[in-house]
Design a protein around this motif. Structure first.
Motif, mmCIF file in Angstrom:
data_model
loop_
_atom_site.group_PDB
_atom_site.id
_atom_site.type_symbol
_atom_site.label_atom_id
_atom_site.label_comp_id
_atom_site.label_asym_id
_atom_site.label_seq_id
_atom_site.Cartn_x
_atom_site.Cartn_y
_atom_site.Cartn_z
ATOM 1 N N THR A 149 1.049 -1.162 -0.091
ATOM 2 C CA THR A 149 0.574 0.171 0.262
ATOM 3 C C THR A 149 0.672 1.441 0.319
ATOM 4 O O THR A 149 2.102 1.449 0.906
ATOM 5 C CB THR A 149 -0.729 -0.301 0.984
ATOM 6 O OG1 THR A 149 0.182 -0.078 2.134
ATOM 7 C CG2 THR A 149 -2.199 -1.292 1.427
ATOM 8 N N SER A 150 0.284 2.152 -0.501
ATOM 9 C CA SER A 150 1.361 3.737 -0.656
ATOM 10 C C SER A 150 1.327 4.219 1.066
ATOM 11 O O SER A 150 2.076 4.386 1.394
ATOM 12 C CB SER A 150 0.105 4.148 -1.480
ATOM 13 O OG SER A 150 -0.727 5.356 -0.905
ATOM 14 N N ARG A 153 3.766 2.116 3.001
ATOM 15 C CA ARG A 153 5.305 2.359 2.813
ATOM 16 C C ARG A 153 5.763 4.177 3.169
ATOM 17 O O ARG A 153 6.324 4.122 3.274
ATOM 18 C CB ARG A 153 5.420 2.482 1.314
ATOM 19 C CG ARG A 153 5.409 1.342 0.123
ATOM 20 C CD ARG A 153 5.552 1.121 -1.373
ATOM 21 N NE ARG A 153 5.050 0.008 -2.207
ATOM 22 C CZ ARG A 153 5.506 -0.164 -3.439
ATOM 23 N NH1 ARG A 153 4.997 0.515 -3.844
ATOM 24 N NH2 ARG A 153 5.277 -1.555 -3.389
ATOM 25 N N ALA A 194 10.879 7.189 -0.962
ATOM 26 C CA ALA A 194 8.842 7.917 -0.749
ATOM 27 C C ALA A 194 9.481 8.333 0.533
ATOM 28 O O ALA A 194 8.892 9.687 1.101
ATOM 29 C CB ALA A 194 8.087 6.835 0.393
ATOM 30 N N TYR A 199 6.129 12.018 -0.452
ATOM 31 C CA TYR A 199 4.925 10.461 -0.565
ATOM 32 C C TYR A 199 5.408 9.154 -1.394
ATOM 33 O O TYR A 199 6.394 9.198 -1.718
ATOM 34 C CB TYR A 199 3.946 11.512 -2.087
ATOM 35 C CG TYR A 199 4.974 11.880 -2.800
ATOM 36 C CD1 TYR A 199 4.689 10.995 -4.446
ATOM 37 C CD2 TYR A 199 5.819 12.617 -3.367
ATOM 38 C CE1 TYR A 199 4.966 11.364 -4.930
ATOM 39 C CE2 TYR A 199 6.198 13.108 -4.347
ATOM 40 C CZ TYR A 199 6.429 11.801 -5.358
ATOM 41 O OH TYR A 199 6.353 12.305 -6.835
ATOM 42 N N ALA A 200 4.495 8.543 -1.045
ATOM 43 C CA ALA A 200 4.886 7.731 -2.257
ATOM 44 C C ALA A 200 2.980 7.374 -2.763
ATOM 45 O O ALA A 200 1.920 7.727 -2.433
ATOM 46 C CB ALA A 200 4.691 6.377 -1.455
ATOM 47 N N THR A 201 3.342 6.419 -3.952
ATOM 48 C CA THR A 201 2.508 6.122 -4.917
ATOM 49 C C THR A 201 2.428 3.998 -5.263
ATOM 50 O O THR A 201 3.797 3.414 -5.173
ATOM 51 C CB THR A 201 2.930 6.746 -6.191
ATOM 52 O OG1 THR A 201 3.772 6.198 -6.846
ATOM 53 C CG2 THR A 201 2.525 7.939 -6.222
ATOM 54 N N THR A 202 1.447 3.771 -5.345
ATOM 55 C CA THR A 202 1.318 2.480 -5.911
ATOM 56 C C THR A 202 0.653 2.515 -6.937
ATOM 57 O O THR A 202 -0.808 3.274 -7.264
ATOM 58 C CB THR A 202 0.923 1.367 -4.975
ATOM 59 O OG1 THR A 202 0.024 2.298 -4.237
ATOM 60 C CG2 THR A 202 1.902 1.098 -3.788
ATOM 61 N N LEU A 213 -1.750 7.416 -3.988
ATOM 62 C CA LEU A 213 -1.177 8.734 -3.697
ATOM 63 C C LEU A 213 -1.275 8.595 -1.839
ATOM 64 O O LEU A 213 -2.415 9.117 -1.229
ATOM 65 C CB LEU A 213 -1.564 9.258 -4.163
ATOM 66 C CG LEU A 213 -0.512 10.541 -3.847
ATOM 67 C CD1 LEU A 213 0.576 10.406 -4.021
ATOM 68 C CD2 LEU A 213 -1.192 11.594 -4.792
ATOM 69 N N ASN A 228 -4.828 8.528 2.082
ATOM 70 C CA ASN A 228 -4.307 8.655 1.647
ATOM 71 C C ASN A 228 -5.070 8.714 -0.216
ATOM 72 O O ASN A 228 -6.315 9.700 0.408
ATOM 73 C CB ASN A 228 -3.927 6.742 0.212
ATOM 74 C CG ASN A 228 -5.075 6.802 0.801
ATOM 75 O OD1 ASN A 228 -6.013 7.143 0.628
ATOM 76 N ND2 ASN A 228 -5.396 5.358 0.229
ATOM 77 N N SER A 230 -7.101 7.200 -3.402
ATOM 78 C CA SER A 230 -6.877 6.508 -4.442
ATOM 79 C C SER A 230 -8.244 6.530 -5.420
ATOM 80 O O SER A 230 -9.063 7.586 -5.275
ATOM 81 C CB SER A 230 -6.780 4.819 -4.035
ATOM 82 O OG SER A 230 -8.246 4.613 -3.301
ATOM 83 N N PRO A 238 -0.368 7.822 -11.552
ATOM 84 C CA PRO A 238 0.569 8.006 -10.835
ATOM 85 C C PRO A 238 1.272 8.994 -10.971
ATOM 86 O O PRO A 238 0.644 10.349 -9.595
ATOM 87 C CB PRO A 238 1.501 6.918 -10.129
ATOM 88 C CG PRO A 238 1.087 5.992 -10.556
ATOM 89 C CD PRO A 238 0.016 6.225 -12.252
#
Length: 273
Positions: A149-150, A153, A194, A199-202, A213, A228, A230, A238
């Motif tokens: 998951t974003s 992370r 990240a 930030y993190a994206t998946t 995100l 997040n 989504s 992303p």
């Protein structure tokens, strides 16, 4: 499934640690969407204890009204919800978190959540989404593998170097889709990325059709939770999420952190473990 008592390192347990209580909580936690009703032996296997030990916990929980029995099978009762509702209202979830999630969903559609880190999972403490039938909606209390998951992370990125390495050492990543990253060195790279980006994206990591995100929610320099937004893979990318939603997510995360400073209970329960 791990016994609740094993989630606390033996060296870190206080002298007053009550093993029986820990096992009782593990019994409650053994029920989930895939295990709605179980026999004694199934519960014992899930908890990792003997049937005799599980039976004592079950009979206690039945007597207290948290577990019901249908023949040889056991199930949770609505009384369990009182435990969650006490947390929900004491932490001001409806006053602080939900308005921010509603604003994000009103602006961009799709779904938005706040989660905390619990071991190698994330737990949703607040969630809001549009009503669409393409995939099952997450719910408050839902638990998902952090590596996929974003949110997870970003939360892992908030750990210091030593804690992150210990977290990765104990991690046993499972592929949930053909795209799920399970290589630890690659996960380390993504988590550090990240941390650097903020930030993190998946894409299709947890389930097919989910592009997300996430940003950290920080208080006093520490990551206490993650937020997040989504959407559906194929409708969003992303890069589009970052370009269109990142500024709003960061502002919402800042407001949540500021509100958390005013509500000590909220700040306490949001702190990543």
């Amino acid at each position: 499934m791990q016994d609740a008592s094993e989630l606390v390192d033996e060296d870190a347990r206080p002298s007053e640690f009550v093993e029986a209580l820990a096992r009782g909580l593990a019994v409650l936690e053994s029920f989930d969407a895939s295990h709605l009703e179980m026999t004694l032996s199934e519960i014992a296997a899930r908890v990792g204890t003997t049937p005799a030990t599980a039976r004592r916990s079950l009979l206690t929980l039945v007597s207290l009204g948290y577990v019901g029995q249908n023949g040889k099978r056991f199930h949770l009762t609505p009384k369990v919800m009182t435990l969650g509702s006490a947390f929900y209202f004491s932490a001001r979830i409806d006053e602080v978190l939900l308005p921010e999630l509603r604003q994000i969903v009103d602006t961009f559609g799709d779904a938005s959540s706040v989660a905390v880190l619990d071991g190698h999972d994330v737990i949703y403490v607040a969630h809001h989404s549009t009503q669409r039938a393409r995939r099952a909606s997450a719910v408050v209390g839902a638990r998902y593998p952090a590596h996929a998951t974003s949110l997870g992370r970003v939360l892992a990125a908030g750990l210091d170097d030593d804690r992150l390495e210990a977290w990765l050492d104990r991690l046993a990543p499972v592929p949930l889709t053909a795209k799920t990253v399970v290589c630890k060195s690659e996960l380390r790279r993504l988590v550090l990325e990240a941390r650097e980006a903020g930030y993190a994206t998946t894409v299709d990591q947890l389930d097919y059709g989910i592009t997300a995100l996430a940003v950290p929610i920080r208080l006093d320099g520490a990551t206490i939770a993650a937020l997040n937004s989504s959407g559906y893979t194929g409708l969003v990318t992303p890069d589009a999420l970052v370009a269109e939603r990142l500024p709003d997510l960061r502002m919402a995360a800042t407001r949540i952190a500021q509100a958390s400073a005013r509500y000590p209970v909220l700040a306490s329960v949001l702190r990543a473990r």
